[in-house]
Design a protein around this motif. Structure first.
Motif, short mmCIF file in Angstrom:
data_model
loop_
_atom_site.label_atom_id
_atom_site.label_comp_id
_atom_site.label_asym_id
_atom_site.label_seq_id
_atom_site.Cartn_x
_atom_site.Cartn_y
_atom_site.Cartn_z
N GLU A 168 19.00 -38.99 -9.84
CA GLU A 168 18.60 -38.72 -8.45
C GLU A 168 17.10 -38.43 -8.33
O GLU A 168 16.72 -37.39 -7.79
CB GLU A 168 19.40 -37.53 -7.89
N ALA A 176 14.94 -39.64 -6.41
CA ALA A 176 14.41 -39.72 -5.04
C ALA A 176 14.79 -38.52 -4.20
O ALA A 176 14.30 -38.36 -3.08
CB ALA A 176 14.91 -41.00 -4.37
N ASN A 177 15.64 -37.63 -4.74
CA ASN A 177 16.05 -36.44 -4.00
C ASN A 177 14.84 -35.60 -3.60
O ASN A 177 14.05 -35.21 -4.45
CB ASN A 177 16.94 -35.57 -4.90
N LEU A 202 12.21 -36.40 -2.01
CA LEU A 202 10.96 -37.12 -1.74
C LEU A 202 10.92 -37.54 -0.28
O LEU A 202 11.95 -37.89 0.31
CB LEU A 202 10.86 -38.36 -2.63
N ILE A 220 9.39 -41.95 -1.59
CA ILE A 220 10.47 -42.85 -2.02
C ILE A 220 9.93 -44.26 -2.21
O ILE A 220 10.25 -44.94 -3.19
CB ILE A 220 11.63 -42.83 -0.99
N GLN A 221 9.08 -44.67 -1.29
CA GLN A 221 8.49 -46.01 -1.41
C GLN A 221 7.63 -46.10 -2.67
O GLN A 221 7.68 -47.08 -3.42
CB GLN A 221 7.65 -46.31 -0.17
N ARG A 237 9.91 -46.32 -5.68
CA ARG A 237 10.50 -47.65 -5.82
C ARG A 237 9.51 -48.61 -6.48
O ARG A 237 9.83 -49.31 -7.43
CB ARG A 237 10.90 -48.18 -4.43
N SER A 292 21.60 -42.57 -8.14
CA SER A 292 21.21 -42.16 -6.78
C SER A 292 22.40 -42.28 -5.86
O SER A 292 23.31 -43.07 -6.08
CB SER A 292 20.07 -43.04 -6.27
N GLU A 339 18.39 -47.19 -0.38
CA GLU A 339 17.24 -47.19 -1.27
C GLU A 339 17.56 -47.93 -2.56
O GLU A 339 16.76 -48.71 -3.08
CB GLU A 339 16.85 -45.73 -1.57
#
Lengths: 311, 259
Positions: free
Chosen positions: A152, A154-155, A157, A162-163, A166, A183, A188
């Motif tokens: 996880e 991206a938790n 963010l 997040i971008q 990625r 995730s 996403e």
């Protein structure tokens, strides 16, 4: 290549992970999906030797505990809040870097990579969850590892973060690294992952390309709009189309049929078509169908929702 | 394996030196011990101290007290060094850097042992200097050296016990309670039971193997060889073996435990 074979973990009578085997290819981001309680985090901890259980996981053919300096081979993000609140971000990373005999300059490098150079000498007790994630990611990147195992990440963010994550993970994968990311942010993950490992109740549901997963679990639907929907629906039924549904706006939803066949049939009977298109389901649709019976915890729909009412 | 141990040592040194609590607890260990030592010296006769007074003034009376003051502080330091891993969920980050738990445990015990030994060495030096400054000359001979050396062993033992109990309990308050309750309550009650209780004949052989009593006797019998039943060296060995047993138990638990 990351290889997991016959991973097993039980808590008393409960099987958290059951005979789970999968591979993670280099060069792509592999998403690790499953409903809450499916055993994703447990699996990652088993792979890193943090939890005791059965089976083996190897990173380039070697088990994690056999690695001489694991930070140089495998980078892991397991918990965004795993730091001493008064040990500064820089000192936290220096501590971990010391275990792999990494130069101190590397600490500043990774702080810059994750955008935390301005907070390097701050105590992380005051960090937001997103900053904690960045610090955890910096720790994972310290040894410039070939394998990344991220739980996880991206938790917490923000959308920009997040971008960035990625794109960053995509770049790492393009460099030929193995990137395994768990995730619950399906949209996403749909943008980030090329491969998927999907589990439910600790068992493997699917492993393969993300696009195949969506096709396999949703099928591809055709959408037809015509002023003579009833007539066309009858003709399609006679022609043996397996599934025909009419949406509230009048559009026909067909499954298991070729677009050209629908177009030809309508033309042959003089039926005008206003739309004839393919609708590809989302990763979320596929995930919900794939894990429908494997969800450990499920909310009970409210009466209004269950009855199809509106708020 | 040696290379892994060296790597783990580097991590542990960084870990211990990069938090404020280490400096606070080490400062408390040294300053409270030296102040108490000087307090003892002040109430001793002016001039050259006796062997007993010297021992008391260099080790905060560890040959008489159920607690070693320096030992207690370094024990607390060891407890926090371990329990912070669990409190702040650092344990997983650390184990992904040093996945061999035995190596990590050995490295942490080494670093804590060195810090404990440094405190136990610094305190008698400062206390002796303070005694001289106050006009109380300590007896600096082989007997005093043996007492100070035994005290150093006991202090290192306290640090390792603190780490071991910290790993077993995983909670700072619980581990510190164990470190206080056993020497201050459990052992004195057992000694009372042995002296006046109904099964005293049966329990008497237990006396020399009570860990904190053995630690005290390791110092006290240097000064009065006749006061115990098994001698200073054997008392130190008993205490050391019991510390090792706690460490082995810790190892057995930690290696099987989920992080």
């Amino acid at each position: 290549m990351i290889t997991a074979r016959h991973l097993e973990k039980s808590y008393g009578p409960v099987h958290a992970v059951r005979d789970l085997s999968f591979d993670v290819r280099p060069g792509v981001v592999t998403g690790f999906l499953g409903p809450n309680g499916a055993g994703k985090s447990t699996t990652l901890r088993l792979m890193l030797g943090l939890d005791r259980g059965g089976g083996t996981a190897t990173f380039g053919g070697r088990r994690f505990v056999e690695l001489r300096r694991p930070l140089r081979v495998v980078g892991a993000v397991l918990d965004a809040t795993a730091f001493h609140p008064t040990r500064t971000a820089r000192r936290h990373l220096r501590m971990l870097a010391a275990s792999a005999a990494l130069p101190e300059g590397r600490v500043d490098d990774v702080l810059g990579l994750v955008g935390l150079e301005g907070a390097a000498d701050r105590q992380p007790g005051g960090f937001s969850l997103g900053m904690g994630q960045r610090l955890a990611l910096a720790a994972a990147l310290l040894g410039d590892p070939e394998y990344l195992v991220l739980d996880e990440p991206a938790n917490g963010l923000d959308p920009e973060g997040i971008q960035w994550l990625r794109q960053f993970l995509g770049q790492l994968a393009v460099q030929g690294r193995c990137v395994l990311v768990s995730s619950h942010l399906l949209a996403e993950m749909g943008l980030m992952a090329q491969d998927l490992v999907v589990i439910g109740r600790g068992e493997l549901i699917w492993q393969g390309a993300a696009a195949e997963f969506v096709d396999r679990f949703t099928g591809r639907e055709a959408v037809v709009r015509t002023p003579h929907a009833d007539l066309l629906a009858g003709l399609l039924q006679q022609a043996g189309v397996p599934r025909i549904e009419q949406e509230p706006d009048g559009a026909l939803l067909l499954e298991g049929v070729d677009l050209a066949f629908v177009g030809d049939l309508a033309a042959a009977h003089g039926i005008p078509l206003h739309e004839l298109s393919r609708r590809t389901a989302s990763l979320e649709d596929a995930f919900l169908r794939a894990t429908g019976t494997a969800a450990e915890f499920r909310a009970v729909p409210s009466p209004a929702t269950a009855a199809g009412g509106a708020w | 394996m040696i290379g892994m141990y060296r790597d783990a040592l580097r991590l542990e040194i960084q870990r211990l030196l990069s938090v404020r609590s280490t400096y606070v607890l080490v400062s408390l260990a040294v300053t409270t011990a030296v102040l108490l030592d000087l307090f003892i010296a002040v109430f001793s006769p002016v001039g050259t101290l006796s062997h007993d007074d010297t021992a008391a003034a260099l080790t905060v009376g560890a040959d008489l007290s159920p607690l070693s003051v320096v030992g207690l502080w370094v024990g607390v330091l060891a407890v926090t060094a371990v329990s912070h891993d669990y409190r702040y969920r650092l344990v997983r980050a650390v184990l992904t850097a040093v996945p061999r738990r035995g190596v990590l445990l050995a490295a942490r015990l080494t670093v804590l042992g060195v810090v404990a030994a440094a405190c136990a060495s610094l305190v008698p030096l400062l206390s002796a200097a303070g005694c001289l400054a106050l006009g109380r000359r300590p007896v600096l001979d082989t007997t005093t050296a043996h007492v100070v050396a035994a005290h150093l062993v006991v202090v290192v033992g306290w640090a390792w016990l603190g780490a071991g109990v910290g790993w077993l309990v995983r909670h700072a308050a619980g581990a510190i309670a164990v470190l206080l309750v056993v020497p201050l309550i459990v052992e004195p009650l057992l000694l009372l039971a042995i002296r006046w209780g109904p099964g005293k004949a049966l329990l008497r052989p237990v006396v020399p193997v009570l860990p904190f009593s053995a630690a005290r006797e390791a110092l006290g019998q240097q000064l009065d060889p006749g006061r115990g039943s098994i001698g200073a060296l054997l008392s130190a060995v008993v205490f050391g073996v019991e510390v090792v047993v706690v460490i082995l138990l810790t190892w057995a638990v930690v290696r099987r435990r989920d992080a």
